[in-house]
Design an enzyme around this catalytic site. Structure first.
Site, mmCIF file in Angstrom:
data_model
loop_
_atom_site.group_PDB
_atom_site.id
_atom_site.type_symbol
_atom_site.label_atom_id
_atom_site.label_comp_id
_atom_site.label_asym_id
_atom_site.label_seq_id
_atom_site.Cartn_x
_atom_site.Cartn_y
_atom_site.Cartn_z
ATOM 1 N N CYS A 1 26.884 19.549 29.575
ATOM 2 C CA CYS A 1 25.744 20.019 28.786
ATOM 3 C C CYS A 1 25.504 21.487 29.149
ATOM 4 O O CYS A 1 25.544 21.872 30.305
ATOM 5 C CB CYS A 1 24.462 19.250 29.022
ATOM 6 S SG CYS A 1 24.525 17.529 28.540
ATOM 7 N N ARG B 1 31.143 23.198 28.119
ATOM 8 C CA ARG B 1 30.473 22.243 29.004
ATOM 9 C C ARG B 1 30.120 20.936 28.301
ATOM 10 O O ARG B 1 29.720 19.958 28.942
ATOM 11 C CB ARG B 1 29.194 22.860 29.562
ATOM 12 C CG ARG B 1 29.437 24.059 30.440
ATOM 13 C CD ARG B 1 28.125 24.633 30.898
ATOM 14 N NE ARG B 1 27.474 23.758 31.850
ATOM 15 C CZ ARG B 1 27.487 23.941 33.152
ATOM 16 N NH1 ARG B 1 28.122 24.968 33.665
ATOM 17 N NH2 ARG B 1 26.863 23.120 33.955
ATOM 18 N N TRP C 1 26.707 16.842 26.148
ATOM 19 C CA TRP C 1 27.748 15.875 26.483
ATOM 20 C C TRP C 1 26.988 14.577 26.742
ATOM 21 O O TRP C 1 26.250 14.463 27.714
ATOM 22 C CB TRP C 1 28.505 16.316 27.730
ATOM 23 C CG TRP C 1 29.655 15.423 28.078
ATOM 24 C CD1 TRP C 1 30.934 15.490 27.609
ATOM 25 C CD2 TRP C 1 29.628 14.312 28.992
ATOM 26 N NE1 TRP C 1 31.698 14.500 28.163
ATOM 27 C CE2 TRP C 1 30.926 13.757 29.012
ATOM 28 C CE3 TRP C 1 28.646 13.726 29.775
ATOM 29 C CZ2 TRP C 1 31.260 12.658 29.795
ATOM 30 C CZ3 TRP C 1 28.973 12.620 30.558
ATOM 31 C CH2 TRP C 1 30.275 12.098 30.562
ATOM 32 N N ASN D 1 19.694 18.859 31.324
ATOM 33 C CA ASN D 1 21.036 18.522 31.766
ATOM 34 C C ASN D 1 20.886 17.624 32.981
ATOM 35 O O ASN D 1 20.091 17.934 33.863
ATOM 36 C CB ASN D 1 21.762 19.832 32.141
ATOM 37 C CG ASN D 1 23.225 19.621 32.430
ATOM 38 O OD1 ASN D 1 23.729 18.513 32.288
ATOM 39 N ND2 ASN D 1 23.898 20.673 32.835
ATOM 40 N N GLY D 2 21.605 16.509 33.042
ATOM 41 C CA GLY D 2 21.465 15.597 34.184
ATOM 42 C C GLY D 2 21.036 14.224 33.702
ATOM 43 O O GLY D 2 21.077 13.934 32.505
ATOM 44 N N GLU E 1 49.485 15.591 38.454
ATOM 45 C CA GLU E 1 48.812 16.640 37.687
ATOM 46 C C GLU E 1 49.445 16.784 36.292
ATOM 47 O O GLU E 1 48.737 16.957 35.300
ATOM 48 C CB GLU E 1 48.880 17.957 38.484
ATOM 49 C CG GLU E 1 48.253 19.170 37.828
ATOM 50 C CD GLU E 1 46.774 19.022 37.467
ATOM 51 O OE1 GLU E 1 46.135 18.048 37.864
ATOM 52 O OE2 GLU E 1 46.286 19.896 36.736
ATOM 53 N N LYS F 1 47.417 16.241 32.817
ATOM 54 C CA LYS F 1 47.340 17.258 31.756
ATOM 55 C C LYS F 1 47.721 16.634 30.416
ATOM 56 O O LYS F 1 47.054 16.848 29.421
ATOM 57 C CB LYS F 1 48.278 18.453 32.037
ATOM 58 C CG LYS F 1 47.869 19.397 33.139
ATOM 59 C CD LYS F 1 46.621 20.202 32.896
ATOM 60 C CE LYS F 1 45.374 19.525 33.316
ATOM 61 N NZ LYS F 1 44.838 19.652 34.635
ATOM 62 N N GLU G 1 44.973 13.990 29.159
ATOM 63 C CA GLU G 1 43.625 14.446 28.814
ATOM 64 C C GLU G 1 43.586 15.309 27.560
ATOM 65 O O GLU G 1 42.568 15.346 26.881
ATOM 66 C CB GLU G 1 42.943 15.158 29.988
ATOM 67 C CG GLU G 1 43.537 16.487 30.372
ATOM 68 C CD GLU G 1 42.839 17.105 31.573
ATOM 69 O OE1 GLU G 1 41.654 16.838 31.794
ATOM 70 O OE2 GLU G 1 43.504 17.879 32.289
ATOM 71 N N HIS H 1 59.153 -0.342 42.379
ATOM 72 C CA HIS H 1 58.198 -1.401 42.735
ATOM 73 C C HIS H 1 57.296 -1.762 41.564
ATOM 74 O O HIS H 1 56.249 -2.359 41.756
ATOM 75 C CB HIS H 1 57.356 -0.962 43.940
ATOM 76 C CG HIS H 1 58.187 -0.712 45.155
ATOM 77 N ND1 HIS H 1 58.770 -1.725 45.880
ATOM 78 C CD2 HIS H 1 58.572 0.448 45.745
ATOM 79 C CE1 HIS H 1 59.455 -1.202 46.879
ATOM 80 N NE2 HIS H 1 59.357 0.120 46.817
ATOM 81 N N LYS I 1 33.764 20.302 30.773
ATOM 82 C CA LYS I 1 34.032 21.029 32.014
ATOM 83 C C LYS I 1 32.812 20.839 32.910
ATOM 84 O O LYS I 1 31.687 20.769 32.419
ATOM 85 C CB LYS I 1 34.186 22.508 31.659
ATOM 86 C CG LYS I 1 34.836 23.316 32.738
ATOM 87 C CD LYS I 1 36.222 23.725 32.340
ATOM 88 C CE LYS I 1 36.937 24.412 33.457
ATOM 89 N NZ LYS I 1 38.265 23.846 33.657
HETATM 90 C C1 F6R Z 1 41.279 18.074 34.742
HETATM 91 C C2 F6R Z 1 40.003 18.580 35.179
HETATM 92 C C3 F6R Z 1 39.130 17.691 35.977
HETATM 93 C C4 F6R Z 1 38.491 18.469 37.125
HETATM 94 C C5 F6R Z 1 37.472 17.591 37.851
HETATM 95 C C6 F6R Z 1 36.873 18.284 39.051
HETATM 96 O O1 F6R Z 1 41.990 19.019 34.017
HETATM 97 O O2 F6R Z 1 39.641 19.686 34.904
HETATM 98 O O3 F6R Z 1 39.821 16.596 36.444
HETATM 99 O O4 F6R Z 1 39.487 18.893 37.998
HETATM 100 O O5 F6R Z 1 36.445 17.244 36.966
HETATM 101 O O6 F6R Z 1 36.210 19.444 38.693
HETATM 102 P P1 F6R Z 1 35.878 20.573 39.743
HETATM 103 O O7 F6R Z 1 37.155 21.118 40.232
HETATM 104 O O8 F6R Z 1 35.084 21.569 38.964
HETATM 105 O O9 F6R Z 1 35.084 19.932 40.831
#
Ligand code: F6R
Length: 611
Positions: free
Chosen positions: A2, A27, A73, A99-100, A484, A488, A491, A507, A606
């Site tokens: 948010c 966000r 969000w 937000n929260g 990772e 990627k 997501e 396994h 994010k």
């Molecule tokens: C994946 C991604 C998330 C963040 C996770 C932690 O691409 O961006 O998995 O890595 O939400 O976020 P931070 O690093 O901001 O604590």
């Protein structure tokens, strides 16, 4: 999660708000809205992106010099016009964005409904708006006191802005566990959940602390705590530029951020490694260096991609510095009863510095007496302030929701830490130390070379864009790279993908292999090279399709894999920094070819500031 933006001053508020919302859209992006105070309060809000709100408002009355805006969000209540913020109290006296999560919202709601109050949305935010109004109308008190009394009844997290037609020259900002920044102009203030909407107006900011309430008028800012005692105003200078927040000719932020990695990695080690004097100097750790070097154990706490960086750190620190490392999901660590105490060093890794679970885990570690260090990208963020000491990654602002350059910057810091501790402990000879520094210095150039292969990655993406599943396999330090790569892909393209240690394949996951599922191997020339070649053979023997990331000049895997991607030779310890880049780009191209919104993947946001 948010985005919040507010303006009070002498400008037209609406353009400031809408521009701010566009900056904050990364966000959260399921609905957006603004409230403008001009005698009465006008609210415009819409499900969907900020551009949809903008189209809806076009031609409508927006005259006002005080207003608030929100991009959402969803937590409580699905995305809809009704659930979008701002929310207004029943009689329209108070308008808020939030937000929260208000955890006790159902108890509060029931109490207010028993008093005859009506609710129109499914959100916890409307409960807070009504609570403020209920308190305000029950007693002869000011707007400011009503807000602080209401907040004293709230359990949960909030970053919020309140405006009221009862005091039309006042904006109230309050924070608990959800960030808010106030930009200081001349007789004007810009308030936001992060500094991105503020930077083009001023570089003087105040970061609110937990339980701060800011009373903001055009000519005055007063900071108080929840019980109305004045608190100290601490003005900081922003180190951020507008151009950093632009796409700079790239189609997407994610692509720009992938291509920035040679520079961002260099920025991470710039001024910290000195190959001439053979030194690594991490300024933020100087005061705690002895404790770090002599640590009996390091516990890493992080989420998502940052957790993957932590796994690379485990490999590096155990190998080069011989300190046992445990890597924990912050969200798990905080809810069990972890064995942690004053002898431990806890290392929190976070791009945003605002991840709620990581923050809560830090709190727990601090209470247990551990030394808590941070690796953060966002300066001034909550995690950078809650840890005892730490290192900034200096990767620059990351806007693409899928983390890319933050990962490589985090790994760069972890590499420097591991090498530094290893040297301090006398475990690395001068020769090995210099060689590692030189290799780290070479990484940006190696990534430049990998980025030149972009057309090749596009070609591979074209071939596998319709897959339903994908498997990513690696050994040792390449295992977190596999995790990772899989993250990627899933997501941003919504293809189901899993990362596994290559040796674990037999396994279980081996049962999935068929001629349709791509299996991506990180198979560079390292200590487990022969083993991983055998794993590739095992996949080929079952008609699997193999894409292998190999060291330049590899001729063995070329003979067996369906596709090879050659990356420059590097020290085994540093390979994650280069091997991850093709995986980022392949995921990017596949997502694009599948018509996905690469920068704003569905359901994600994010900076995960809810638990
Ligand atoms: C994946 C991604 C998330 C963040 C996770 C932690 O691409 O961006 O998995 O890595 O939400 O976020 P931070 O690093 O901001 O604590």
């Amino acid at each position: 999660m948010c985005g919040i933006v507010g303006y009070i001053g002498n400008r037209d508020a609406y353009p400031v708000l809408i521009k701010g919302l566009k900056r904050l859209e990364y966000r959260g992006y399921d609905s957006a809205g603004v409230a403008l105070l001009n005698g009465d309060t006008t609210i415009y809000k819409k499900k969907g992106k900020v551009s949809e709100l903008e189209a809806y408002v076009r031609g409508k009355e927006t005259l006002s010099t005080i207003g608030i805006g929100h991009t959402r969000w969803a937590t409580h209540g699905k995305p809809s016009d009704l659930n979008a913020h701002p929310h207004q109290s029943e009689k329209g006296l108070f308008t808020i964005i939030h937000n929260g999560i208000i955890e006790n919202y159902s108890v509060l709601k029931k109490t207010l409904m028993d008093q005859g109050m009506k609710f129109y949305s499914e959100t916890d935010t409307e409960v807070l708006a009504n609570l403020i109004e209920y308190i305000y109308t029950s007693e002869d008190i000011s707007v400011e006191v009503a807000v602080s009394l209401a907040l004293q009844k709230v359990v949960g997290a909030y970053g919020l802005l309140v405006i009221s037609r009862e005091d039309p020259n006042l904006m109230i900002a309050a924070r608990r566990s959800s960030p808010l920044v106030i930009g200081l102009g001349s007789n004007e203030y810009f308030i936001a959940s992060d500094a991105t909407p503020i930077v083009e107006y001023t570089d003087r900011v105040i970061y609110l602390n937990n339980d701060d309430i800011a009373l903001i008028r055009r000519d005055e800012l007063v900071l108080k705590n929840l019980v109305s005692e004045s608190t100290k105003v601490n003005i900081k200078t922003l180190d951020m530029s507008i151009s950093e927040m632009e796409k700079q000719g790239y189609e997407h932020y994610m692509l720009k951020e992938i291509f920035e990695q040679p520079r961002s990695i260099m920025d991470t080690f710039r001024g910290r490694i000195n190959s001439e004097t053979n030194e690594i100097r991490l300024g933020g750790l100087l005061d705690v260096k002895d404790q770090l070097v002599n640590a009996k154990r390091i516990v890493v706490i992080a989420c998502g991609t940052s957790w993957h960086a932590g796994l690379v750190g485990e490999y590096l620190i155990e190998d080069l510095a011989r300190i046992p490392v445990e890597v924990e999901y912050a969200s798990e660590f905080r809810y069990r009863n972890p064995m942690i105490g004053p002898d431990d060093v806890v290392l929190a890794i976070s791009q945003s510095g605002e991840t709620a679970d990581t923050l809560a885990a830090i709190q727990l570690a601090r209470e247990a007496g551990a030394l808590v260090l941070g690796i953060c990208n966002v300066a001034g963020s909550s995690i950078s302030r809650e840890t005892h000491a730490g290192v900034y990654t200096h990767a620059g602002i990351e806007i693409g929701v899928a983390s890319t350059k933050a990962f490589t910057a985090q790994v760069t810091v972890l590499t420097m830490m591991a090498i530094m501790i290893g040297k301090e402990k006398g475990l690395l000879s001068e020769k090995r130390f210099s060689q590692l520094l030189k290799e780290l210095n070479d990484v940006p150039g190696q990534i430049e070379k990998i980025l030149e292969l972009n057309e090749e990655f596009k070609h591979i993406a074209e071939m596998y864009k319709d897959a339903s599943n994908a498997l990513y396999l690696g050994r040792g330090v390449s295992f977190p790279v596999a995790l990772e790569g899989a993250l990627k892909l899933k997501e941003i393209s919504y293809i189901h993908a899993e990362g596994y240690p290559a040796a674990e394949m037999k396994h279980g996951p081996i049962a999935l292999i068929d001629e349709k599922m791509p299996v991506v191997f990180i198979a560079t020339k390292d200590s487990s090279y022969e083993k991983i070649v055998s794993n590739i053979q095992e996949v080929k023997a079952r008609n699997g399709v193999v894409i292998a990331i190999v060291t330049e000049g590899d001729s063995i895997i070329k003979e067996i894999a369906d596709h090879v991607i050659e990356i420059p030779k590097s020290d085994e310890s540093l390979v994650s920094l280069t091997a991850v880049v093709p995986l980022q780009l392949i995921a990017y191209h596949i997502a694009l070819m599948r018509g996905c919104n690469v920068d704003q993947p569905r359901n994600l946001a994010k900076s995960v500031t809810v638990e």
